[in-house]
Design an enzyme around this catalytic site. Structure first.
Site, PDB file in Angstrom:
ATOM      1  N   SER A 260       0.851  -1.189   0.000  1.00  0.00           N
ATOM      2  CA  SER A 260       0.000   0.000   0.000  1.00  0.00           C
ATOM      3  C   SER A 260       0.885   1.236   0.000  1.00  0.00           C
ATOM      4  O   SER A 260       2.102   1.141   0.107  1.00  0.00           O
ATOM      5  CB  SER A 260      -0.897   0.002   1.240  1.00  0.00           C
ATOM      6  N   LYS A 261       0.241   2.378  -0.090  1.00  0.00           N
ATOM      7  CA  LYS A 261       0.980   3.645  -0.127  1.00  0.00           C
ATOM      8  C   LYS A 261       1.835   3.832   1.128  1.00  0.00           C
ATOM      9  O   LYS A 261       2.833   4.527   1.105  1.00  0.00           O
ATOM     10  CB  LYS A 261       0.002   4.806  -0.236  1.00  0.00           C
ATOM     11  N   ARG A 262       1.404   3.202   2.225  1.00  0.00           N
ATOM     12  CA  ARG A 262       2.175   3.353   3.464  1.00  0.00           C
ATOM     13  C   ARG A 262       3.508   2.614   3.400  1.00  0.00           C
ATOM     14  O   ARG A 262       4.451   2.939   4.097  1.00  0.00           O
ATOM     15  CB  ARG A 262       1.372   2.827   4.654  1.00  0.00           C
ATOM     16  N   ASP A 263       3.580   1.595   2.557  1.00  0.00           N
ATOM     17  CA  ASP A 263       4.785   0.763   2.506  1.00  0.00           C
ATOM     18  C   ASP A 263       5.882   1.328   1.621  1.00  0.00           C
ATOM     19  O   ASP A 263       7.050   1.013   1.794  1.00  0.00           O
ATOM     20  CB  ASP A 263       4.448  -0.636   1.971  1.00  0.00           C
ATOM     21  N   ALA A 264       5.509   2.122   0.638  1.00  0.00           N
ATOM     22  CA  ALA A 264       6.520   2.564  -0.324  1.00  0.00           C
ATOM     23  C   ALA A 264       6.015   3.795  -1.051  1.00  0.00           C
ATOM     24  O   ALA A 264       4.822   4.058  -1.100  1.00  0.00           O
ATOM     25  CB  ALA A 264       6.766   1.456  -1.346  1.00  0.00           C
TER      26      ALA A 264
END
Ligand code: GLU
Length: 517
Positions: A260-264
């Site tokens: 998700s956007k939180r990961d990368a």
């Protein structure tokens, strides 16, 4: 045969940036096309008018070019594009979809559906209440008579066109990545192909265009696998040969969940802006689901193209690992010559005055060379080299090192005197050209020659060691306050590279200032 040479496409919807998954899809299609001597084209799927923007399109095209991906056909951009199968924007192809829909209507593969959204909803709820095991569109308009249709038309209803799904069929679908997959169509409803305003929905437009553009291989994310089944039936209804399909596994985060956007950073241009080398990002993304021969991790685009095969794409989800990406960036940065690295890093070196790039080029290259081993992203040089350009304020670690031994002030003052009397090169921005050109860094391997000369880092080291012996100070205790005084921190390149690059005036000034407290 669909076409005598392979034709592959990347078909982004311009509803957001080019993210990691999209970049990988584009890359695999590109590499497969290049590997097979085929054509790679870009088709812009802009039928979601509410969410499609020109800004997103520009970001996608820029991101692809940044990664080094070029296309033979598609939107004209930086020398790419053109082609005989256009237009390559779906919103410019509406008459084609209408004509294709008419063919399906005539063959009985499609029908007009007059249901309102509310009626569709009621139908779905009824299916749920009956526990029908199937919860899509209930097929109310599937078998309307001509009179019933005419009545709806008279009432002013404008129909969606739906694809008539074959009733409960078991399909054998061949996928180049997944192999043979059996799918039962009974859970798939009659889906909408074309809206009343003539704008097609994804599955329909995709197939009409894949046929029209003579696409031979479709490589895309696994999330489209079920769409692929619907498309399979649509190719059949058109009597068209199907391209080979390859659905590639999701990219996962390090916990094995969907990335998700939180990961990368999911926008390629964020990577660009932070100074990730594009070759490294390309190289890293290529490995998310595919491996180069012989377990080699680093390879060029050309090397990838030489060995790439769609069948070599892995079946299981690849994990995104930021640490590995950074490692790979560092590997690329280290491989460049300092001159090349300086050129690449230049856009991020905003605080370095422009004339330094011409008049003090050798010095700047040496500065860069000192950090090449230590950084991964081009954007990281800037923060590291501030101490070279202006006298720094000591950070906490440096203050500690300065305060540790009360005698260190005398050493610092004495060392300042030593350097002031020696032949250390001048400080930036004085002209250091001669000194730096003669001594490419890192130069630790130089033989330490005369002990009182300061014209290379290794001689500075030898002279400094001799000096600490005279002073009767342990070398290890001496270097920490000196580094603190010179750089304002406890990190950075080797101390004698620091002294050499900083030059005489700045070294003397900073040592004396630290000695004075
Ligand atoms: N526009 C679709 C997407 O962005 C394309 C899928 C396909 O390649 O068929 O996911």
């Amino acid at each position: 045969m669909i076409h005598p040479t392979p034709r592959l496409r990347f078909a982004p919807s311009p509803t957001g940036p080019l993210h990691l998954g999209g970049a990988r899809t584009a890359m695999y299609n590109w590499a497969a096309a290049r590997a097979m001597g085929g054509t790679f084209l870009l088709r812009i799927e802009d039928t979601d008018q509410a969410r499609s923007t020109d800004a997103s399109l520009q970001v996608i095209l820029t991101g692809l070019r940044w990664l080094g991906i070029d296309w033979d056909e598609g939107p004209a951009f930086e020398g790419c594009g053109g082609g005989d199968y256009g237009p390559y924007f779906q919103m410019q192809r509406l008459p084609r979809y209408r004509a294709a829909a008419d063919r399906l209507l005539a063959g009985g593969h499609a029908y007009p559906c007059y249901c309102t959204p509310e009626e569709i909803d009621v139908g779905r709820k009824e299916l749920e209440a009956q526990k029908a095991g199937f919860y899509g569109y209930n097929g109310r308009c599937r078998n309307l008579t001509a009179e019933q249709r005419a009545a709806f038309e008279r009432a002013g209803r404008r129909p969606n066109l739906r694809f008539r799904m074959p009733v409960a069929r078991v399909l054998q679908v061949h996928d180049l990545v997944r192999g043979e997959v059996e799918v039962n169509t009974k859970e798939l409803d009659d889906w909408v192909m074309l809206r009343p305003d003539g704008v097609p929905l994804y599955n329909f437009a995709c197939v009409v265009d894949d046929i029209g553009m003579q696409i031979t291989h479709v490589v895309r994310g696994e999330e489209h696998f079920l769409n692929g089944v619907k498309q399979h039936l649509l190719f059949e209804a058109f009597g068209a040969e199907r391209p080979a399909f390859a659905h590639i596994p999701l990219i996962l985060n390090k916990d094995g969940k969907k990335l998700s956007k939180r990961d990368a950073d999911t926008n390629m241009l964020d990577y660009r802006d932070k100074g990730y080398p594009p070759e490294a990002v390309f190289n890293y993304i290529a490995l998310l689901g595919w491996s180069f021969s012989g377990d080699r991790d680093l390879f060029t685009r050309q090397e990838m193209v030489e060995v790439f095969r769609i069948e070599g794409i892995g079946k299981s989800g690849a994990k995104f690992d930021e640490e590995k990406l950074r490692w790979m960036c560092g590997e690329y940065v280290r491989r460049w010559t300092p001159a090349e690295c300086l050129e690449r890093a230049r856009p991020w070196l905003a605080t370095v005055p422009a004339e330094a790039f011409t008049q003090h080029r050798a010095w700047l290259q040496n500065v860069i060379a000192c950090y090449q081993e230590r950084i991964a992203l081009l954007g990281e040089f800037q923060d590291r080299i501030g101490w070279l350009l202006a006298d720094p304020v000591a950070d906490e670690a440096a203050q500690k090192n300065l305060a540790k031994d009360p005698a260190s002030r005398q050493w610092l003052a004495a060392y300042a005197d030593l350097l002031a009397a020696g032949n250390l090169p001048p400080s930036y921005p004085a002209d250091r050209a001669g000194a730096d050109e003669a001594v490419p860094l890192p130069s630790k391997k130089d033989a330490p020659e005369p002990v009182c000369a300061f014209d290379t880092p290794s001689r500075i080291e030898a002279a400094t060691r001799a000096f600490t012996e005279q002073l009767g100070v342990k070398f290890g205790s001496f270097v920490h306050p000196v580094r603190a005084a010179l750089t304002g921190t406890d990190k950075g390149p080797g101390l004698f590279d620091v002294v050499f690059l900083l030059g005489k005036d700045a070294c003397v000034r900073r040592l004396r200032a630290a000695a004075a407290g």
